[in-house]
Design a protein around this motif. Structure first.
Motif, PDB file in Angstrom:
ATOM      1  N   GLU A 239       0.663  -0.949   0.066  1.00  0.00           N
ATOM      2  CA  GLU A 239       0.083  -0.129  -0.027  1.00  0.00           C
ATOM      3  C   GLU A 239       0.786   1.046   0.029  1.00  0.00           C
ATOM      4  N   LEU A 240       1.740   1.423   0.935  1.00  0.00           N
ATOM      5  CA  LEU A 240       2.804   2.494   1.006  1.00  0.00           C
ATOM      6  C   LEU A 240       3.441   2.805  -0.444  1.00  0.00           C
TER       7      LEU A 240
ATOM      8  N   ARG B 259       1.031   4.428  -2.593  1.00  0.00           N
ATOM      9  CA  ARG B 259       1.035   5.703  -2.492  1.00  0.00           C
ATOM     10  C   ARG B 259       2.573   6.798  -2.434  1.00  0.00           C
ATOM     11  N   ARG B 260       3.329   6.344  -2.332  1.00  0.00           N
ATOM     12  CA  ARG B 260       4.794   6.844  -2.377  1.00  0.00           C
ATOM     13  C   ARG B 260       5.904   5.969  -2.829  1.00  0.00           C
TER      14      ARG B 260
ATOM     15  N   PRO C 113       4.980  13.924   6.360  1.00  0.00           N
ATOM     16  CA  PRO C 113       3.972  13.099   5.357  1.00  0.00           C
ATOM     17  C   PRO C 113       3.986  11.660   5.345  1.00  0.00           C
ATOM     18  N   LEU C 114       5.177  11.202   5.453  1.00  0.00           N
ATOM     19  CA  LEU C 114       5.515   9.841   4.925  1.00  0.00           C
ATOM     20  C   LEU C 114       4.970   8.966   6.182  1.00  0.00           C
TER      21      LEU C 114
ATOM     22  N   ASP D 151       2.084   9.827   7.923  1.00  0.00           N
ATOM     23  CA  ASP D 151       0.725   9.607   7.673  1.00  0.00           C
ATOM     24  C   ASP D 151       0.454   8.485   6.658  1.00  0.00           C
ATOM     25  N   HIS D 152       1.272   8.662   5.606  1.00  0.00           N
ATOM     26  CA  HIS D 152       0.870   7.590   4.582  1.00  0.00           C
ATOM     27  C   HIS D 152       1.160   6.132   5.060  1.00  0.00           C
TER      28      HIS D 152
ATOM     29  N   GLU E 174      -1.927   5.304   7.176  1.00  0.00           N
ATOM     30  CA  GLU E 174      -3.132   5.137   6.324  1.00  0.00           C
ATOM     31  C   GLU E 174      -2.718   3.607   5.485  1.00  0.00           C
ATOM     32  N   SER E 175      -1.624   3.502   5.148  1.00  0.00           N
ATOM     33  CA  SER E 175      -1.384   2.163   4.636  1.00  0.00           C
ATOM     34  C   SER E 175      -1.649   0.908   5.663  1.00  0.00           C
TER      35      SER E 175
END
Length: 221
Positions: A23-24, A27-28, A195-196, A198-199, A202-203
């Motif tokens: 997931e991460l 997103r990133r 921000p990472l 937060d990602h 959420e992941s």
């Protein structure tokens, strides 16, 4: 590269982090994740010392641990307990069970003298079902519990997260009704502005939702 450092308890490292890592990356794609397997107290120590950025911990809602200064606790999921039985057990053909149906079964459960909150959740579930279990074996090693269930000496109560690597000779059944569950949290430093992080949180949440949607009845190779 952007880096996020995660500490996770053993069953989260095995059952949750692989999906969360995928997931991460979605997103990133630039992110690099490093992982340590740590129990709650060492994980929180590492978080407060700045050695990790996210710590996944498990708590019983009945006996939450004392919050630490400078740490924010973010709910990830309620990880439901499921029942593992040998593939040739009479219950193996069922689609679900209640704890009341299992009152005469010998039990394989989490170690009551260990540091994990799981045994608190398990024994509260038995109390609500109205009986004291006949405990045949205790261990915080969920692979060991699965192995003993496969041998036929009893039925095991195991969190969904620890059943990602299920044995081919074990059938996993959901608990019908309000299933007992342990609470999984992500701990981060208060005021964290990366921000990472937060990602990553959420992941973890997205991976938990995927995990909860696994088939209720399975004989998994």
């Amino acid at each position: 590269r952007a880096q996020v450092r995660v500490a996770a308890f053993a069953s989260a490292a095995a059952g949750l982090l692989p999906s969360a890592t995928r997931e991460l990356r979605g997103r990133r794609p630039d992110a690099e994740l490093t992982l340590q397997v740590l129990d709650e107290e060492p994980a929180l120590d590492a978080l407060q010392a700045g050695r990790v950025d996210v710590a996944t911990i498990v708590q019983s809602p009945l006996a939450p641990s004392t919050p630490r200064d400078g740490v924010e606790y973010i709910p990830i999921s309620d990880d439901e307990m499921r029942i593992a039985v040998a593939a040739d057990h009479p219950l193996a053909t069922k689609t679900s069970v209640t704890l009341e149906e299992l009152c005469d079964e010998p039990w394989l459960i989490a170690e009551t003298t260990g540091t994990c909150a799981d045994s608190n959740v398990v024994y509260n579930a038995f109390r609500d079902a109205g009986y004291q279990p006949n405990v045949r074996f205790q261990s915080d090693d969920y692979q060991a519990l699965q192995g003993m269930a496969a041998s036929g000496i009893g039925v095991a109560m195991i969190p969904t997260m620890a059943l990602v690597s299920s044995r081919s000779d074990v059938v996993v059944l959901p608990v019908r009704g309000a299933a007992p569950a342990r609470r999984v949290l992500a701990a981060v430093r208060s005021g964290e502005e990366n921000p990472l992080v937060d990602h990553m949180v959420e992941s973890l949440r997205a991976a938990s939702r995927t995990l909860a949607g696994r088939p209720a009845l399975s004989v998994v190779a």
